[in-house]
Design a protein around this motif. Sequence first.
Motif, PDB file in Angstrom:
ATOM      1  N   ALA A 202      45.431  41.267  44.418  1.00  0.00           N
ATOM      2  CA  ALA A 202      44.801  41.983  43.294  1.00  0.00           C
ATOM      3  C   ALA A 202      45.408  41.472  41.994  1.00  0.00           C
ATOM      4  N   ARG A 203      45.420  40.148  41.845  1.00  0.00           N
ATOM      5  CA  ARG A 203      46.123  39.511  40.727  1.00  0.00           C
ATOM      6  C   ARG A 203      45.560  39.933  39.374  1.00  0.00           C
ATOM      7  N   TYR A 204      44.254  40.121  39.292  1.00  0.00           N
ATOM      8  CA  TYR A 204      43.661  40.502  38.003  1.00  0.00           C
ATOM      9  C   TYR A 204      44.258  41.811  37.501  1.00  0.00           C
ATOM     10  N   PHE A 205      44.233  42.839  38.343  1.00  0.00           N
ATOM     11  CA  PHE A 205      44.768  44.138  37.929  1.00  0.00           C
ATOM     12  C   PHE A 205      46.288  44.083  37.746  1.00  0.00           C
ATOM     13  N   TYR A 206      46.977  43.314  38.563  1.00  0.00           N
ATOM     14  CA  TYR A 206      48.426  43.178  38.427  1.00  0.00           C
ATOM     15  C   TYR A 206      48.777  42.639  37.034  1.00  0.00           C
ATOM     16  N   ASP A 207      48.114  41.561  36.640  1.00  0.00           N
ATOM     17  CA  ASP A 207      48.393  40.965  35.330  1.00  0.00           C
ATOM     18  C   ASP A 207      47.970  41.896  34.199  1.00  0.00           C
ATOM     19  N   LEU A 208      46.837  42.573  34.390  1.00  0.00           N
ATOM     20  CA  LEU A 208      46.336  43.463  33.352  1.00  0.00           C
ATOM     21  C   LEU A 208      47.314  44.615  33.099  1.00  0.00           C
ATOM     22  N   VAL A 209      47.750  45.251  34.162  1.00  0.00           N
ATOM     23  CA  VAL A 209      48.690  46.379  34.025  1.00  0.00           C
ATOM     24  C   VAL A 209      50.033  45.900  33.480  1.00  0.00           C
ATOM     25  N   ALA A 210      50.528  44.781  34.002  1.00  0.00           N
ATOM     26  CA  ALA A 210      51.823  44.268  33.545  1.00  0.00           C
ATOM     27  C   ALA A 210      51.804  43.913  32.070  1.00  0.00           C
ATOM     28  N   GLY A 211      50.644  43.545  31.561  1.00  0.00           N
ATOM     29  CA  GLY A 211      50.541  43.222  30.145  1.00  0.00           C
ATOM     30  C   GLY A 211      50.528  44.438  29.247  1.00  0.00           C
ATOM     31  N   VAL A 212      50.293  45.607  29.817  1.00  0.00           N
ATOM     32  CA  VAL A 212      50.241  46.848  29.039  1.00  0.00           C
ATOM     33  C   VAL A 212      51.490  47.688  29.248  1.00  0.00           C
ATOM     34  N   VAL A 213      51.937  47.756  30.497  1.00  0.00           N
ATOM     35  CA  VAL A 213      53.064  48.627  30.860  1.00  0.00           C
ATOM     36  C   VAL A 213      54.133  47.788  31.568  1.00  0.00           C
ATOM     37  N   PRO A 214      55.267  47.548  30.907  1.00  0.00           N
ATOM     38  CA  PRO A 214      56.355  46.845  31.612  1.00  0.00           C
ATOM     39  C   PRO A 214      56.906  47.744  32.718  1.00  0.00           C
ATOM     40  N   ILE A 215      56.815  47.267  33.954  1.00  0.00           N
ATOM     41  CA  ILE A 215      57.253  48.077  35.103  1.00  0.00           C
ATOM     42  C   ILE A 215      58.409  47.360  35.788  1.00  0.00           C
ATOM     43  N   PRO A 216      59.605  47.930  35.707  1.00  0.00           N
ATOM     44  CA  PRO A 216      60.737  47.323  36.419  1.00  0.00           C
ATOM     45  C   PRO A 216      60.470  47.292  37.920  1.00  0.00           C
ATOM     46  N   GLN A 217      60.959  46.279  38.582  1.00  0.00           N
ATOM     47  CA  GLN A 217      60.726  46.126  40.008  1.00  0.00           C
ATOM     48  C   GLN A 217      61.230  47.330  40.790  1.00  0.00           C
ATOM     49  N   ASP A 219      61.013  50.353  40.038  1.00  0.00           N
ATOM     50  CA  ASP A 219      60.096  51.495  39.949  1.00  0.00           C
ATOM     51  C   ASP A 219      58.881  51.344  40.865  1.00  0.00           C
ATOM     52  N   ILE A 220      58.664  50.150  41.427  1.00  0.00           N
ATOM     53  CA  ILE A 220      57.505  49.909  42.290  1.00  0.00           C
ATOM     54  C   ILE A 220      57.854  50.349  43.707  1.00  0.00           C
ATOM     55  N   VAL A 221      57.192  51.399  44.173  1.00  0.00           N
ATOM     56  CA  VAL A 221      57.489  51.927  45.507  1.00  0.00           C
ATOM     57  C   VAL A 221      56.574  51.354  46.579  1.00  0.00           C
ATOM     58  N   HIS A 222      55.369  50.959  46.187  1.00  0.00           N
ATOM     59  CA  HIS A 222      54.436  50.345  47.130  1.00  0.00           C
ATOM     60  C   HIS A 222      53.604  49.308  46.374  1.00  0.00           C
ATOM     61  N   THR A 223      53.161  48.280  47.089  1.00  0.00           N
ATOM     62  CA  THR A 223      52.260  47.265  46.538  1.00  0.00           C
ATOM     63  C   THR A 223      51.054  47.166  47.457  1.00  0.00           C
ATOM     64  N   VAL A 224      49.851  47.447  46.925  1.00  0.00           N
ATOM     65  CA  VAL A 224      48.634  47.442  47.741  1.00  0.00           C
ATOM     66  C   VAL A 224      47.532  46.701  46.996  1.00  0.00           C
ATOM     67  N   SER A 225      46.444  46.432  47.694  1.00  0.00           N
ATOM     68  CA  SER A 225      45.366  45.640  47.094  1.00  0.00           C
ATOM     69  C   SER A 225      44.123  46.448  46.746  1.00  0.00           C
ATOM     70  N   GLN A 226      43.976  47.647  47.301  1.00  0.00           N
ATOM     71  CA  GLN A 226      42.749  48.410  47.110  1.00  0.00           C
ATOM     72  C   GLN A 226      43.004  49.674  46.301  1.00  0.00           C
ATOM     73  N   VAL A 227      42.112  49.934  45.358  1.00  0.00           N
ATOM     74  CA  VAL A 227      42.237  51.112  44.497  1.00  0.00           C
ATOM     75  C   VAL A 227      42.199  52.394  45.319  1.00  0.00           C
ATOM     76  N   LEU A 228      41.340  52.453  46.323  1.00  0.00           N
ATOM     77  CA  LEU A 228      41.232  53.659  47.137  1.00  0.00           C
ATOM     78  C   LEU A 228      42.564  53.983  47.813  1.00  0.00           C
ATOM     79  N   THR A 229      43.255  52.965  48.296  1.00  0.00           N
ATOM     80  CA  THR A 229      44.564  53.182  48.913  1.00  0.00           C
ATOM     81  C   THR A 229      45.548  53.733  47.900  1.00  0.00           C
TER      82      THR A 229
END
Length: 296
Positions: A202-217, A219-229
């Motif tokens: 989900a590279r598009y959303f990953y880059d989009l969010v990272a460009g708006v909100v700096p998220i320290p590693q 703070d990331i509890v899960h990494t998934v590809s689908q919005v529904l999940t």
Amino acid sequence: MAYTLEQLRGFVAVAEELHFGRAAVRLKMTQPPLSRQIQKLERAVGAQLLVRDNRRVDLTAAGRVFLTEARRLLTLADAAPDLARRVSSGTSGVVRIGFTAASTYGILGRLLNELGRRLPYVDVDLAEMVTREQVAALAHREIDLGLARPPFDRDTFESRLLHREPLYVAAPAGHRLLALGRDVTADDVAGEPVVMHSPTKARYFYDLVAGVVPIPQEDIVHTVSQVLTMLWLAAAGRGIAFVPASAVRLPIEGVGFARLVTPVAEPVELHLLWAKESANPALARVLDVLDGFTVA
């Protein structure tokens, strides 16, 4: 030995009239050549289709079965030129569309309804795939059109912006962010556990969010590809998630939403994407129909 369409038409006329004279009149021909057509047809089929004497004509058992198939073949033959013309003009045929899962939240269904209304003879085959997979499928002619996220190779593909929407924060019901009574900023979400988009799938959303909100590693509890999940994990209290506004349509119990302040008011883009070298006439018709199509 093959048989001809003229022989099939002659047989159907005789079978329906049960009289060679009336069938000949119907076909605007004389009786002797019609009789020869039926004889040639029976030789080609290898079975007697009609029983005839001086008083009557009747179908054999083989003839009754063959009559059904002869009618079907003639219907197909008569329809074939019109079908060929419609396929050539793009008003009939098949268009294979790839789409991202998030594009189904209020967008894909309306698009398909528009195509069904305007191009009723064009069949649409659907394939759910992320943008990276759509790009590969378009390059290999496995799909004709994609509903995909940028960026794209402009030398290979044409694209058209289909839809823009804001980013939202999804949070567990009762979360402090939902009680702010205003749009949420990057400072507001600092330190929150985050269910994050996959940087590969989900590279598009990953880059989009990272460009708006700096998220320290950390703070990331899960990494998934689908919005529904993401929404189900947020509902379970695993963390907040950043999702497109269309996800608000999903009735997931235990999740609330707040709009995220972003430099661009509606940063999430969805594009129509197709190969420049596509030779599918139906694709051109689909693109004409979708020119100016918008999703409220």
